[in-house]
Design a protein around this motif. Structure first.
Motif, PDB file in Angstrom:
ATOM      1  N   ASP A 321       0.825  -1.197   0.000  1.00 32.95           N
ATOM      2  CA  ASP A 321       0.000   0.000   0.000  1.00 32.95           C
ATOM      3  C   ASP A 321       0.867   1.258   0.000  1.00 32.95           C
ATOM      4  O   ASP A 321       0.539   2.258  -0.654  1.00 32.95           O
ATOM      5  N   SER A 322       1.989   1.215   0.714  1.00 34.83           N
ATOM      6  CA  SER A 322       2.900   2.373   0.726  1.00 34.83           C
ATOM      7  C   SER A 322       3.506   2.605  -0.645  1.00 34.83           C
ATOM      8  O   SER A 322       3.665   3.753  -1.083  1.00 34.83           O
ATOM      9  N   LEU A 323       3.855   1.517  -1.322  1.00 39.51           N
ATOM     10  CA  LEU A 323       4.390   1.664  -2.683  1.00 39.51           C
ATOM     11  C   LEU A 323       3.346   2.263  -3.619  1.00 39.51           C
ATOM     12  O   LEU A 323       3.661   3.122  -4.451  1.00 39.51           O
ATOM     13  N   LYS A 324       2.110   1.799  -3.480  1.00 40.22           N
ATOM     14  CA  LYS A 324       1.047   2.341  -4.330  1.00 40.22           C
ATOM     15  C   LYS A 324       0.874   3.836  -4.103  1.00 40.22           C
ATOM     16  O   LYS A 324       0.724   4.623  -5.050  1.00 40.22           O
ATOM     17  N   ALA A 455       5.789  -6.341  -5.039  1.00 37.67           N
ATOM     18  CA  ALA A 455       6.498  -5.100  -4.714  1.00 37.67           C
ATOM     19  C   ALA A 455       7.491  -4.728  -5.808  1.00 37.67           C
ATOM     20  O   ALA A 455       7.636  -3.542  -6.163  1.00 37.67           O
ATOM     21  N   ASP A 456       8.167  -5.719  -6.379  1.00 38.32           N
ATOM     22  CA  ASP A 456       9.095  -5.428  -7.480  1.00 38.32           C
ATOM     23  C   ASP A 456       8.353  -4.861  -8.686  1.00 38.32           C
ATOM     24  O   ASP A 456       8.874  -3.964  -9.383  1.00 38.32           O
ATOM     25  N   LEU A 457       7.154  -5.375  -8.942  1.00 33.21           N
ATOM     26  CA  LEU A 457       6.372  -4.847 -10.058  1.00 33.21           C
ATOM     27  C   LEU A 457       6.004  -3.381  -9.821  1.00 33.21           C
ATOM     28  O   LEU A 457       6.068  -2.556 -10.756  1.00 33.21           O
ATOM     29  N   TYR A 458       5.626  -3.039  -8.600  1.00 29.51           N
ATOM     30  CA  TYR A 458       5.275  -1.646  -8.313  1.00 29.51           C
ATOM     31  C   TYR A 458       6.508  -0.746  -8.302  1.00 29.51           C
ATOM     32  O   TYR A 458       6.426   0.435  -8.660  1.00 29.51           O
ATOM     33  N   LYS A 459       7.645  -1.295  -7.911  1.00 31.59           N
ATOM     34  CA  LYS A 459       8.881  -0.507  -7.996  1.00 31.59           C
ATOM     35  C   LYS A 459       9.230  -0.230  -9.452  1.00 31.59           C
ATOM     36  O   LYS A 459       9.685   0.875  -9.803  1.00 31.59           O
ATOM     37  N   GLU A 460       9.038  -1.235 -10.296  1.00 35.17           N
ATOM     38  CA  GLU A 460       9.267  -1.037 -11.724  1.00 35.17           C
ATOM     39  C   GLU A 460       8.296  -0.005 -12.296  1.00 35.17           C
ATOM     40  O   GLU A 460       8.673   0.847 -13.113  1.00 35.17           O
TER      41      GLU A 460
END
Length: 927
Positions: A321-324, A455-460
Motif C-alpha cells: 500500500d505504501s508503494l502504491k 512489490a518489485d512490479l510496483y517498484k518497476e
C-alpha cells in the motif's frame, strides 16, 4: 478573489481512495509559501474557476465541453471517468482507479461531515459485499478498503481448517486406541476374531457417517445466503460462523454418544468380567483425556501462530500500500513544482494565464494517461504472477498431502500393545504436527515471495512513472516553452535544472512522511497485539474458572451418591473431565473467531480514525511555525479526534459485550449437553451397581434351603394345623411390630432433623444480621455509598443467604440419608432374625432333622464405607450318619446404597419369602 490555477493541479490529484477522507480533513492545512503565492496572483477568470469547482470539473477558458443547462458538466479530457458503485457492490478496479483523481468538489463533500462515519453507512456496513479470497496473495490485488475484511476472513478460514484437522486426529486416535484394547482382549481369548472385526468395522462406518452428516450440514450453511460465489458480506460471515459452531457441537455430542455405544456393545458381547470391562473403559477414558490435552496444547500454539500471521499479513499489505501511494504522491510533487515554476513565469508576464493552463492541461493529461496505462499493466502482471504461484502452491500442497497420508497409514498399520499407547499417541501427534508445520512454512514462504514479487512490479512501475514524468517535463521546458515564450533555450534549461533541484527536497520530505506513517502503523499494530494478548489472558482465566466450577459441581453430585465404589467414582470424574476438555477446547476456537469478527465490524472506523491521526500527526510535524488560526484549527482537529476515539471505544465495548453474551449463551447450551450426557453416564453406573447388588443378594439369601425346608415341613406328620397356624400368626405379629417400630423411628428421625434444620437456619440468619449491622456501622452502607455498590452488596447478601440455605439443606439431606440408612440396616437385620427364628421353630415343630446355628448379626457400615462383615449362609444338610448336622446362616450385606429411598419397601421385600412359605404351611395345616 485569486487565480485558481494552483487548484488545477489538485484536480489531477491521484490520492488513493482510502486517503480521501483524511486528505479532506487536512485540506485547510496550507503552507505559508503557497498562501503568499496565491495572494500575489492577479484575480483573473475567478468566476470561471469558481463555477468550474462547483461543476466538479476544471477546464481552461477555451475548453471544448461547456456546462449543461442543469448546471452539470461533461468531464474534461484529462479527467478519469469512474462508474458509479452501489453501496453493497465491490468492483475490482485497476490501479488507475485507486490512483484516480479527486476533484475539489469531492473533497468539499467529504469534508462537509463532522464525523468519520454516518449512521446510515454503519447500518449498511455489515451488508456490504467484499471479495471472497482463498489465500493471502489474492488480497494483494484487492481494494484497500476490503483488505482488512479479507485478511480476517482468511484467519477464520485457517481456524476452521485447524479445527477440522484436530477433529480428524481425535477420531483416528480413538479408533486406534479402541483397536489396541480390543486386540489385547482378542489375544487373551476374551473375544473372537469375528467380533473384533465387526466392532471395529461398525465403529469406522459410524464415524464416516458422522463426518458425512457434518459435511452435508456445513455445505448447506455455506450455500445458504451465498447469492454470489465471488463476494460475501460480514452479516453472512457471522451467520455462517454461528451455524458452524452449532454443527460442530452437535457433531461432538454425536461422537461421544457413538463412543459410549461402541464400548457398551463391546461389554454386552464380550466374555470378560465386569471388573475388567470397567477397567478397560477407565483406561480408554484416561487415554482420551491425554489426547485432549495434546490437542488443546497444539491448538493454543497454532491459534497464536494464526494470529501472528495476521499481523505479518497486515505488514506486507501495508508495504504494498505504501508503494502504491508513493507513486502518485511523488509524481504530484513533481507536477506541483512545474506548476510553481509556470506561476512565476506568469507573474513575470513571460507566460499568460491561458497559456499556462493549456500547458498544464496537456502535461497532466499526458502524464496521467501514461500512469493509468502503467498501473493497468502492473495490475494485470500482478494477477498473472499470483495465479501462477497459487498453481504451484496447490501442486506442492497436494504432494504434501499424499506424503502425509502414506506416513500416517504406515504408522497405523503397525501393531501396538496396551503398554505402547502413550508412545503411539506421541508419535502420531508429532507426525501430524510435522506435516502441518511443513504446510504452514510453505504458505508463509510463498506469501513473502509473492509480496516481494508484487512489490518489485510496483517498484518497476514507479521507475517507469518517474521516467515518463521526467521526459514530459523535459519536453515542456526544452521544446514547448521556447516556442510559446520569449525565453531562450539556456533559460529554459535553467528552469529544468531548477525543477530537478526543487524535486530533491520534495522527495526527501515525502520519504520522511512515509517513514513516520510506517512508524505510526507499527505502533498501532503493537497496540493491537497487546490488546489481543490481554484478551487471550482473560479468556484463559474465564476458562479456568469455568473448569473449576464444573469440577466442583460433579464432585458434589458424586459425593451425594455415596454408594458407588472408588473405581466407579473415578470413572465418572474422568468422563466428566474428558467431555469438559472437549467443550472448552471447542469454545477456545469460537472465542478467537469472535475476536476476528469483532475486528471486522470495527475495521472501517478504526481505519478512518487511524488515517485521521496520521494526517494530523504528519501535518503537525511539518508545520514548525504556526499562527493563531492554524493553532486553533489543530486544537479543533485534536478535539474531533478525541471525540471519535470515545465513540469508537464505546462501540468497541458494545460489540465485545454482544459477542461475549453470544459466547456465554453457546457455552451454556454446550454445558447442558454435558450435563445430559453425564446424567446418562451416572445412571448407567448406578444401574450396573444395582444389578451387582441384586446378584449378590439373590445368591446369598439361601433360597435353595428354604425350599427344601418347606418341602420337608409339608411332608412331616408331626406338624398340626393349629401349631402351624399359631406359628405363622406369631411370625406375622413379630413382622408387624418390627415394621411399626421402624416407621416410628423414621418419623422421629425426620422430625428431629427438621427441628435441627430450622434451628440452624435461625442461628445462621441471626449471624448474618449481626454481620450486616457491623458492616453498616463501619460505613459500608452509609448514605454516601453509590447505588452500584449498594446493589452489589444486596446481591451478595441474597447469594450468601441462598448458599447458606443450600448448604444447610445438603447437610440435612446427608444426615437424613445416614439416619435412614441406619434404620434400614436395623430393619433388614431384624427381619432376617425373625425369618431365621421362624425357620428354626418350624424345623423343631415338624421335627425336621435340621439344626440352625445362629451367628450374631453385624450392622453394615454407613454409606460410602466398605462393609467387611461376613454373611452366614444356610448349608444343605449333612449325611444322615452325622448326628451333629447343622446349617450355617450367612449374614446379609447391609444396604450400602446412599440413595434416598424408603426403607419400607425393603421391609415388604423381606417379608415376601417367609409369607410364601407360611402360606404353603397353612395349606398343610388345613389338610
Amino acid at each position: 478573489q485569486k487565480d485558481d490555477s494552483q487548484r488545477l493541479l489538485e484536480s489531477f490529484s491521484t490520492d488513493e481512495k482510502e486517503h480521501t477522507l483524511a486528505k479532506s480533513k487536512a485540506e485547510p492545512y496550507t503552507s505559508k509559501e503557497e498562501m503568499v503565492l496565491e495572494e500575489s496572483e492577479p484575480p483573473l477568470n475567478s468566476n470561471i474557476a469558481a463555477f468550474a469547482l462547483k461543476a466538479k470539473v476544471i477546464y481552461p477558458i477555451n475548453q471544448k465541453f461547456r456546462p449543461l443547462a442543469d448546471g452539470s458538466s461533461n468531464p474534461s479530457l484529462h479527467e478519469n471517468p469512474k462508474q458509479a458503485v452501489l453501496p453493497n457492490q465491490v468492483v475490482e478496479t485497476s490501479m488507475s482507479g485507486s490512483l484516480g483523481s479527486l476533484s475539489q468538489g469531492d473533497k468539499e463533500d467529504c469534508s462537509s461531515s463532522t464525523s468519520i462515519h454516518s449512521t446510515t453507512s454503519d447500518d449498511r456496513f455489515q451488508a456490504r459485499a467484499f471479495l471472497k479470497v482463498a489465500s493471502f496473495p489474492e488480497v494483494l490485488t484487492c481494494e484497500s478498503f476490503d483488505v482488512k475484511l479479507c485478511l480476517c476472513s482468511l484467519t477464520l478460514k485457517d481456524l476452521m481448517l485447524l479445527d477440522t484437522e484436530l477433529r480428524k486426529e481425535k477420531h483416528v486416535m480413538f479408533i486406534q486406541i479402541f483397536k489396541i484394547y480390543l486386540t489385547d482382549f482378542h489375544r487373551k481369548k476374551k473375544i473372537t476374531d469375528g467380533l473384533l472385526k465387526k466392532i471395529l468395522l461398525n465403529q469406522e462406518n459410524d464415524f464416516e457417517e458422522l463426518q458425512k452428516q457434518l459435511d452435508s450440514r456445513l455445505q448447506n450453511t455455506e450455500m445458504s445466503g451465498a447469492h454470489n460465489s465471488e463476494f460475501q458480506t460480514l452479516e453472512d460471515l457471522e451467520r455462517r460462523e454461528r451455524e458452524y459452531s452449532e454443527h460442530i457441537i452437535d457433531n461432538m455430542e454425536a461422537f461421544w454418544k457413538q463412543t459410549d455405544k461402541a464400548q457398551q456393545d463391546f461389554l454386552d458381547q464380550s466374555k470378560c468380567s465386569s471388573a475388567k470391562a470397567t477397567k478397560m473403559m477407565m483406561d480408554l477414558t484416561e487415554k482420551m483425556i491425554a489426547v485432549e490435552s495434546l490437542l488443546s496444547e497444539s491448538q493454543d500454539l497454532q491459534a497464536m501462530d494464526i494470529q501472528e500471521r495476521l499481523f505479518n499479513w497486515e505488514l506486507m499489505v501495508k508495504m504494498i500500500d505504501s508503494l502504491k501511494s508513493s507513486i502518485p504522491e511523488e509524481c504530484k510533487g513533481g507536477l506541483n513544482i512545474v506548476s510553481n515554476i509556470l506561476d512565476h513565469l506568469t507573474v513575470k508576464n513571460n507566460l499568460s494565464v491561458r497559456q499556462k493552463e493549456e500547458l498544464l492541461t496537456d502535461l497532466h493529461k499526458a502524464f496521467w494517461e501514461q500512469l493509468a496505462h502503467y498501473s493497468n499493466e502492473c495490475m494485470q502482471q500482478s494477477k498473472d504472477l499470483i495465479l501462477k504461484r497459487l498453481e504451484c502452491r496447490a501442486k506442492k500442497k497436494e504432494e504434501f498431502k499424499r506424503r502425509r497420508e502414506a506416513e500416517q497409514e504406515s504408522l497405523l498399520n503397525k501393531t501396538f500393545l496396551t503398554e505402547d499407547i502413550h508412545n503411539f499417541l506421541k508419535t502420531y501427534h508429532e507426525l501430524t504436527e510435522k506435516h502441518w508445520q511443513a504446510q504452514w512454512d510453505l504458505e508463509e514462504e510463498d506469501d513473502c515471495e509473492s509480496t516481494e514479487a508484487v512489490a518489485d512490479l510496483y517498484k518497476e512501475m514507479y521507475s517507469k512513472a518517474s521516467h515518463a514524468l521526467a521526459e514530459l517535463v523535459t519536453e515542456l521546458f526544452l521544446q514547448t516553452l521556447p516556442v510559446v515564450t520569449s525565453l531562450s533555450v539556456r533559460e529554459c534549461e535553467l528552469l529544468k535544472e531548477e525543477w530537478q533541484e526543487n524535486l530533491v527536497p520534495q522527495l526527501e520530505k515525502l520519504e520522511n512522511h512515509h517513514q513516520r506513517r510506517w512508524k505510526l502503523f507499527q505502533e498501532q499494530l503493537l497496540q493491537e497485539k497487546e490488546l489481543w494478548i490481554t484478551e487471550y489472558a482473560l479468556s484463559a482465566v474465564m476458562q479456568k474458572h469455568l473448569s473449576e466450577k464444573q469440577e466442583k459441581i460433579i464432585q458434589g453430585v458424586v459425593s451425594r451418591l455415596g454408594c458407588l465404589s472408588d473405581e466407579s467414582v473415578s470413572y465418572i470424574l474422568q468422563k466428566h473431565r474428558l467431555l469438559l476438555c472437549s467443550v472448552l477446547r471447542r469454545f477456545t476456537f469460537r472465542r478467537v473467531g469472535m475476536a476476528a469478527l469483532a475486528r471486522m465490524r470495527l475495521s472501517r472506523k478504526k481505519s478512518s480514525l487511524q488515517e485521521l491521526r496520521e494526517q494530523h500527526t504528519l501535518q503537525k510535524g511539518s508545520s514548525l511555525c504556526q499562527d493563531e488560526d492554524q493553532w486553533q484549527l489543530q486544537k479543533a482537529v485534536e478535539s474531533h479526534i478525541h471525540e471519535e476515539e470515545e465513540k469508537l471505544e464505546e462501540e468497541t465495548q458494545e460489540t465485545n459485550l454482544e459477542f461475549h453474551q453470544q459466547l456465554v449463551t453457546e457455552i451454556q447450551e454446550a454445558l447442558q449437553f454435558l450435563q445430559q450426557h453425564m446424567e446418562q453416564v451416572i445412571g448407567q453406573t448406578l444401574l450396573q451397581y444395582a444389578r451387582g447388588e441384586a446378584e449378590k443378594k439373590s445368591s446369598d439369601d439361601g433360597q435353595d434351603f428354604k425350599e427344601r425346608l418347606v418341602e420337608s415341613a409339608v411332608e412331616s406328620v408331626y406338624g398340626t394345623s393349629n401349631n402351624i397356624n399359631r406359628l405363622v400368626q406369631n411370625y406375622y405379629q413379630q413382622l408387624g411390630k418390627i415394621t411399626e417400630g421402624y416407621e416410628g423411628k423414621k418419623l422421629q428421625h425426620l422430625q428431629s432433623l427438621q427441628a435441627e434444620r430450622n434451628e440452624r437456619i435461625r442461628l445462621k440468619n441471626k449471624e448474618n444480621e449481626l454481620a450486616l449491622k457491623e458492616k453498616h456501622t463501619k460505613g459500608l452502607l452509609n448514605a454516601s455509598s453509590t447505588v452500584h455498590r449498594r446493589v452489589v452488596l444486596q446481591q451478595n447478601k441474597i447469594l450468601a443467604q441462598f448458599e447458606l440455605q443450600q448448604q444447610i439443606r445438603l447437610e440435612s439431606l446427608k444426615q437424613k440419608l445416614l439416619g435412614l440408612h441406619r434404620l434400614g440396616t436395623d430393619l433388614e437385620n431384624q427381619l432376617r432374625e425373625a425369618e431365621q427364628d421362624f425357620m428354626c421353630e418350624l424345623a423343631v415343630l415338624t421335627r425336621v432333622p435340621l439344626t440352625v446355628k445362629k451367628k450374631p448379626f453385624k450392622r453394615s457400615k454407613p454409606a460410602g464405607e466398605k462393609a467387611n462383615s461376613k454373611r452366614q449362609t444356610f448349608q444343605s444338610p449333612e449325611p444322615a450318619e452325622k448326628d451333629d448336622s447343622h446349617e450355617t446362616i450367612r449374614e446379609p450385606h447391609g444396604i450400602t446404597s446412599g440413595l434416598c429411598r424408603e426403607m419400607s419397601q425393603s421391609s415388604h421385600e423381606g417379608e415376601t419369602e417367609p409369607k410364601k412359605n407360611s402360606k404353603m404351611l397353612e395349606k398343610k395345616g388345613s389338610r
